[in-house]
Design a protein around this motif. Structure first.
Motif, PDB file in Angstrom:
ATOM      1  N   LEU A 134       0.713  -1.155  -0.089  1.00 58.36           N
ATOM      2  CA  LEU A 134       0.140  -0.107   0.020  1.00 58.36           C
ATOM      3  C   LEU A 134       0.792   1.202   0.097  1.00 58.36           C
ATOM      4  CD1 LEU A 134      -2.527  -1.179   2.384  1.00 58.36           C
ATOM      5  CD2 LEU A 134      -3.106  -0.836  -0.133  1.00 58.36           C
ATOM      6  N   THR A 135       1.931   1.199   0.806  1.00 60.67           N
ATOM      7  CA  THR A 135       2.603   2.417   1.020  1.00 60.67           C
ATOM      8  C   THR A 135       4.250   2.019   0.735  1.00 60.67           C
ATOM      9  OG1 THR A 135       2.824   2.238   3.199  1.00 60.67           O
ATOM     10  CG2 THR A 135       1.155   3.827   2.346  1.00 60.67           C
ATOM     11  N   PRO A 136       4.736   1.701  -0.311  1.00 58.10           N
ATOM     12  CA  PRO A 136       6.012   1.251  -0.676  1.00 58.10           C
ATOM     13  C   PRO A 136       6.924   2.390  -0.415  1.00 58.10           C
ATOM     14  CG  PRO A 136       4.966   1.680  -2.875  1.00 58.10           C
ATOM     15  CD  PRO A 136       4.074   1.936  -1.688  1.00 58.10           C
ATOM     16  N   ASN A 137       7.173   3.003   0.849  1.00 59.67           N
ATOM     17  CA  ASN A 137       8.118   3.825   1.199  1.00 59.67           C
ATOM     18  C   ASN A 137       9.342   3.342   1.924  1.00 59.67           C
ATOM     19  OD1 ASN A 137       7.079   3.638   3.654  1.00 59.67           O
ATOM     20  ND2 ASN A 137       5.730   5.280   3.508  1.00 59.67           N
ATOM     21  N   ALA A 138      10.351   4.112   2.212  1.00 56.39           N
ATOM     22  CA  ALA A 138      11.426   3.551   2.996  1.00 56.39           C
ATOM     23  C   ALA A 138      11.140   2.936   4.452  1.00 56.39           C
ATOM     24  CB  ALA A 138      12.681   4.776   3.226  1.00 56.39           C
ATOM     25  N   MET A 139      10.209   3.662   5.106  1.00 57.77           N
ATOM     26  CA  MET A 139       9.809   3.370   6.595  1.00 57.77           C
ATOM     27  C   MET A 139       9.302   1.686   6.304  1.00 57.77           C
ATOM     28  SD  MET A 139       9.597   3.484   9.712  1.00 57.77           S
ATOM     29  CE  MET A 139      10.349   5.003   9.881  1.00 57.77           C
ATOM     30  N   ALA A 140       8.490   1.644   5.427  1.00 55.05           N
ATOM     31  CA  ALA A 140       7.792   0.398   5.449  1.00 55.05           C
ATOM     32  C   ALA A 140       8.643  -0.761   4.901  1.00 55.05           C
ATOM     33  CB  ALA A 140       6.837   0.356   4.051  1.00 55.05           C
ATOM     34  N   GLU A 166      17.465   2.910  -0.477  1.00 53.53           N
ATOM     35  CA  GLU A 166      17.159   3.548  -1.855  1.00 53.53           C
ATOM     36  C   GLU A 166      16.293   4.425  -1.940  1.00 53.53           C
ATOM     37  OE1 GLU A 166      15.692   1.664  -6.190  1.00 53.53           O
ATOM     38  OE2 GLU A 166      16.746   0.469  -4.937  1.00 53.53           O
ATOM     39  N   LEU A 167      15.105   4.231  -1.424  1.00 55.24           N
ATOM     40  CA  LEU A 167      13.945   5.020  -1.201  1.00 55.24           C
ATOM     41  C   LEU A 167      14.032   6.281   0.007  1.00 55.24           C
ATOM     42  CD1 LEU A 167      10.968   2.238  -1.470  1.00 55.24           C
ATOM     43  CD2 LEU A 167      11.805   3.767  -3.296  1.00 55.24           C
ATOM     44  N   ASN A 168      15.030   6.040   0.756  1.00 57.11           N
ATOM     45  CA  ASN A 168      14.950   7.141   1.635  1.00 57.11           C
ATOM     46  C   ASN A 168      15.470   8.455   1.117  1.00 57.11           C
ATOM     47  OD1 ASN A 168      15.723   9.020   3.836  1.00 57.11           O
ATOM     48  ND2 ASN A 168      16.273   7.128   5.004  1.00 57.11           N
ATOM     49  N   PRO A 169      14.469   9.545   1.107  1.00 51.49           N
ATOM     50  CA  PRO A 169      15.284  10.645   0.464  1.00 51.49           C
ATOM     51  C   PRO A 169      16.413  11.493   0.924  1.00 51.49           C
ATOM     52  CG  PRO A 169      13.236  11.152   1.794  1.00 51.49           C
ATOM     53  CD  PRO A 169      13.362   9.856   1.762  1.00 51.49           C
ATOM     54  N   ASN A 170      16.700  10.959   2.400  1.00 46.72           N
ATOM     55  CA  ASN A 170      18.093  11.568   3.108  1.00 46.72           C
ATOM     56  C   ASN A 170      18.943  10.411   3.118  1.00 46.72           C
ATOM     57  OD1 ASN A 170      16.596  14.200   3.668  1.00 46.72           O
ATOM     58  ND2 ASN A 170      15.429  12.989   5.140  1.00 46.72           N
ATOM     59  N   ARG A 171      19.090   9.544   2.379  1.00 45.47           N
ATOM     60  CA  ARG A 171      19.927   8.400   2.202  1.00 45.47           C
ATOM     61  C   ARG A 171      21.454   8.795   2.306  1.00 45.47           C
ATOM     62  NH1 ARG A 171      17.426   8.407  -2.535  1.00 45.47           N
ATOM     63  NH2 ARG A 171      18.342   9.130  -4.524  1.00 45.47           N
ATOM     64  N   ASP A 172      21.847  10.106   1.904  1.00 48.09           N
ATOM     65  CA  ASP A 172      23.044  10.584   2.137  1.00 48.09           C
ATOM     66  C   ASP A 172      23.539  10.969   3.376  1.00 48.09           C
ATOM     67  OD1 ASP A 172      23.879   9.776  -0.674  1.00 48.09           O
ATOM     68  OD2 ASP A 172      22.845  11.669  -1.289  1.00 48.09           O
ATOM     69  N   ASN A 173      22.455  11.281   4.191  1.00 58.59           N
ATOM     70  CA  ASN A 173      22.644  11.407   5.725  1.00 58.59           C
ATOM     71  C   ASN A 173      22.857  10.610   6.407  1.00 58.59           C
ATOM     72  OD1 ASN A 173      22.413  12.733   8.076  1.00 58.59           O
ATOM     73  ND2 ASN A 173      21.111  14.512   7.498  1.00 58.59           N
ATOM     74  N   VAL A 174      23.837  10.191   7.105  1.00 64.34           N
ATOM     75  CA  VAL A 174      24.174   9.221   7.926  1.00 64.34           C
ATOM     76  C   VAL A 174      23.540   9.116   9.274  1.00 64.34           C
ATOM     77  CG1 VAL A 174      25.857   7.808   9.399  1.00 64.34           C
ATOM     78  CG2 VAL A 174      26.468   8.754   7.164  1.00 64.34           C
ATOM     79  N   LYS A 175      22.923  10.161   9.727  1.00 61.70           N
ATOM     80  CA  LYS A 175      21.883  10.369  10.968  1.00 61.70           C
ATOM     81  C   LYS A 175      20.634   9.804  10.479  1.00 61.70           C
ATOM     82  CE  LYS A 175      24.817  14.003  13.199  1.00 61.70           C
ATOM     83  NZ  LYS A 175      24.503  15.456  13.811  1.00 61.70           N
TER      84      LYS A 175
END
Length: 290
Positions: A134-140, A166-175
């Protein structure tokens, strides 16, 4: 001047050598304490802390001896920082130097993992499958990855974690991706890719207060064949910085004093020459003081 610099260099080297010696002795004493405790009962975090509390006062004089600050209040503050740095460093160094401590932490991690797998429910996977659909995002994907790991589905865990990153918009941010990366490091350890796990721990390490990651890195690195010498070099400690600052101030003041003396000699020289010139002129024109 060279003699003074040589003396200070020798003094600094003696301080460093003394610090390394007492740290090594401190590790050995704490390890011996843990070995004795392990013969009585199963080791716990409280037993580890008790050994630290027992051994630390015995090294108080040696810890304070490395601090060259004369101000009592500043020296006390630096002494507290030195103790904090010592306790932080030993939490990972002991893993390499004390087998009973390494075995305790490794057993503790394995026990926690097995308890989590015992409590994981296979039927809950359907709920997370629907969430991803239903919501194929990073959190799911990350939530399903955690369940897969607890169920022992290691390959599925790796696939979901990588998709989450891959889906995380902040994937370049380690925190922002710390939890995903830590889970991926756990996957690599399950696959006995310990060196890959160490690289992740290096990336997510937050600094001196991040004892958890420091321990995880040491455990994985030891399994990869690493030694204490492979612990990443951190910035200079606050005590080392303070000692260096004091030495620099003393050297600066010494240079200023030296420059002031040289300047005084230079200003005196023209006056003497002027007096000689005036005397010569009087003799030339036969001028006397009478």
């Amino acid at each position: 001047m060279k003699l003074i610099i040589s003396i200070f260099t020798t003094f600094s080297m003696l301080i460093v050598a003394n610090a390394q010696t007492y740290k090594s002795d401190f590790r050995a004493d704490v390890c011996e304490c843990l070995e004795i405790e392990s013969q009585k009962r199963t080791l716990t975090e409280n037993a580890y802390k008790a050994c630290l509390r027992e051994m630390l006062p015995k090294y108080a004089e040696e810890i304070d001896a490395q601090i060259v600050e004369e101000d009592i209040n500043k020296k006390f503050h630096l002494g507290q920082l030195a103790r904090k740095e010592l306790l932080f460093a030993i939490s990972s160094e002991l893993i390499y130097k004390c087998d009973v401590y390494f075995q305790h932490l490794d057993y503790q991690r394995t026990s926690q993992k097995l308890i989590a797998r015992e409590n994981a429910k296979e039927h809950e996977l359907e709920k997370y499958n629907q969430m991803v659909a239903l919501t194929p995002n990073a959190m799911a994907y990350f939530m399903r990855a955690k369940l897969h790991f607890n169920l022992g589905n290691i390959e599925a865990t790796e696939a979901d974690v990588n998709k989450s990153l891959e889906l995380n918009p902040n994937r370049d941010n380690v925190k922002s991706t710390r939890h995903e990366l830590l889970l991926l490091a756990f996957v690599y350890e399950e696959q006995e890719r310990f060196s890959d796990a160490v690289k992740i721990y290096d990336d997510v390490y937050f600094g001196d207060l991040d004892t958890q990651v420091a321990r995880l890195r040491a455990l994985a690195n030891k399994k990869a064949g690493g030694t204490m010498s492979t612990i990443p070099k951190t910035e200079k400690s606050e005590v080392t910085k303070a000692n260096s600052a004091i030495t620099n101030r003393e050297n600066t003041q010494r240079n200023r004093n030296s420059n002031t003396k040289n300047a005084s000699r230079r200003t005196l020289k023209p006056r003497i020459e002027k007096k000689k010139d005036s005397s010569s002129i009087r003799k030339l024109f036969k001028i006397d003081n009478g």
